[in-house]
Write a protein that holds these residues in place. Structure first.
Motif, PDB file in Angstrom:
ATOM      1  N   ASP A   1      50.674  41.582  42.410  1.00  0.00           N
ATOM      2  CA  ASP A   1      50.989  42.396  41.231  1.00  0.00           C
ATOM      3  C   ASP A   1      49.914  42.267  40.159  1.00  0.00           C
ATOM      4  OD1 ASP A   1      51.868  39.722  41.078  1.00  0.00           O
ATOM      5  OD2 ASP A   1      53.273  40.177  39.465  1.00  0.00           O
ATOM      6  N   VAL A   2      49.342  41.082  40.013  1.00  0.00           N
ATOM      7  CA  VAL A   2      48.249  40.881  39.056  1.00  0.00           C
ATOM      8  C   VAL A   2      47.007  41.625  39.530  1.00  0.00           C
ATOM      9  CG1 VAL A   2      46.725  39.183  37.948  1.00  0.00           C
ATOM     10  CG2 VAL A   2      49.157  38.663  38.254  1.00  0.00           C
ATOM     11  N   VAL A   3      46.737  41.587  40.830  1.00  0.00           N
ATOM     12  CA  VAL A   3      45.600  42.324  41.388  1.00  0.00           C
ATOM     13  C   VAL A   3      45.741  43.811  41.069  1.00  0.00           C
ATOM     14  CG1 VAL A   3      44.466  43.061  43.524  1.00  0.00           C
ATOM     15  CG2 VAL A   3      45.099  40.653  43.206  1.00  0.00           C
TER      16      VAL A   3
ATOM     17  N   GLN B   1      43.852  38.043  29.969  1.00  0.00           N
ATOM     18  CA  GLN B   1      44.692  36.865  29.791  1.00  0.00           C
ATOM     19  C   GLN B   1      44.040  35.679  30.503  1.00  0.00           C
ATOM     20  OE1 GLN B   1      48.680  38.003  30.917  1.00  0.00           O
ATOM     21  NE2 GLN B   1      48.898  39.349  29.152  1.00  0.00           N
ATOM     22  N   ASN B   2      44.758  35.008  31.389  1.00  0.00           N
ATOM     23  CA  ASN B   2      44.171  33.868  32.096  1.00  0.00           C
ATOM     24  C   ASN B   2      43.577  34.254  33.452  1.00  0.00           C
ATOM     25  OD1 ASN B   2      47.093  34.180  32.625  1.00  0.00           O
ATOM     26  ND2 ASN B   2      46.743  32.623  34.185  1.00  0.00           N
ATOM     27  N   TRP B   3      43.460  35.548  33.718  1.00  0.00           N
ATOM     28  CA  TRP B   3      43.013  36.025  35.028  1.00  0.00           C
ATOM     29  C   TRP B   3      41.597  36.566  34.990  1.00  0.00           C
ATOM     30  CZ3 TRP B   3      46.430  34.504  38.429  1.00  0.00           C
ATOM     31  CH2 TRP B   3      47.781  34.424  38.056  1.00  0.00           C
ATOM     32  N   LYS B   4      40.888  36.377  36.103  1.00  0.00           N
ATOM     33  CA  LYS B   4      39.586  37.017  36.299  1.00  0.00           C
ATOM     34  C   LYS B   4      39.550  37.552  37.726  1.00  0.00           C
ATOM     35  CE  LYS B   4      34.656  36.429  35.562  1.00  0.00           C
ATOM     36  NZ  LYS B   4      33.604  35.434  35.253  1.00  0.00           N
ATOM     37  N   TYR B   5      39.271  38.846  37.836  1.00  0.00           N
ATOM     38  CA  TYR B   5      39.255  39.530  39.123  1.00  0.00           C
ATOM     39  C   TYR B   5      37.836  39.995  39.419  1.00  0.00           C
ATOM     40  CZ  TYR B   5      40.717  42.710  42.842  1.00  0.00           C
ATOM     41  OH  TYR B   5      40.872  43.342  44.054  1.00  0.00           O
ATOM     42  N   HIS B   6      37.278  39.529  40.523  1.00  0.00           N
ATOM     43  CA  HIS B   6      35.943  39.926  40.957  1.00  0.00           C
ATOM     44  C   HIS B   6      36.060  41.095  41.919  1.00  0.00           C
ATOM     45  CE1 HIS B   6      33.453  36.527  39.438  1.00  0.00           C
ATOM     46  NE2 HIS B   6      34.655  35.998  39.311  1.00  0.00           N
TER      47      HIS B   6
END
Length: 121
Positions: free
Chosen positions: A85-87, A49-54
Motif C-alpha cells: 500500500d505504501v508502494v 514521511q519515513n519512506w523512501k522509494y527508489h
C-alpha cells in the motif's frame, strides 16, 4: 517597476519560504515530499514521511525498492513486499509531482521579457 503579477493562477510559484528552518530551532520543512532525480534526468527516488522509494527506471539493472528510513536509515532492507500500500501511494505521489514539474518546466535559454505594450493604443 511597472510590472504586474498575474492574478489568475496561470503561473505556479514553485518555491516556499524556508527562513523558519534556518532561524528557528525545531522548525518543520514546508514540504513533506521530496523527489530525487538521476543525472540522466529521470526520477530516481521519492521520499515521503519515513519512506523512501527508489524507482528502477532511472538506473539500468536496478529494481524498485522501498525503505523505512525510521528503522533503516542506511537503506539496506527493501520492504516493498511488506508494504504494498505504501508502494502504491509512493508511485501515485511520484506520478502526480513528476507531472506537475514536467508541465511547469521552464524553457531552456535566456529569459527575454516581452516588449511592453503601449497603454495608450
Amino acid at each position: 517597476m511597472g510590472i504586474s503579477l498575474p492574478v489568475d493562477n496561470s503561473h505556479i510559484i514553485d518555491s516556499l519560504n524556508i527562513w523558519p528552518l534556518m532561524t528557528k530551532a525545531g522548525a518543520k520543512s514546508p514540504r513533506d515530499t521530496f523527489l530525487y532525480y538521476h543525472i540522466n534526468g529521470k526520477l530516481q527516488a521519492i521520499r515521503w514521511q519515513n519512506w523512501k522509494y527508489h524507482l528502477a527506471e532511472a538506473v539500468p539493472g536496478e529494481r524498485n525498492k522501498l525503505y523505512d528510513l525510521a528503522t533503516d536509515p542506511g537503506e539496506s532492507k527493501d520492504v516493498a513486499a511488506v508494504y504494498p500500500d505504501v508502494v502504491t501511494e509512493m508511485i501515485n505521489k511520484a506520478k502526480l509531482l513528476g507531472d506537475e514539474i514536467e508541465n511547469n518546466r521552464r524553457k531552456i535559454g535566456l529569459f527575454k521579457p516581452e516588449a511592453p505594450t503601449d497603454a495608450t493604443s
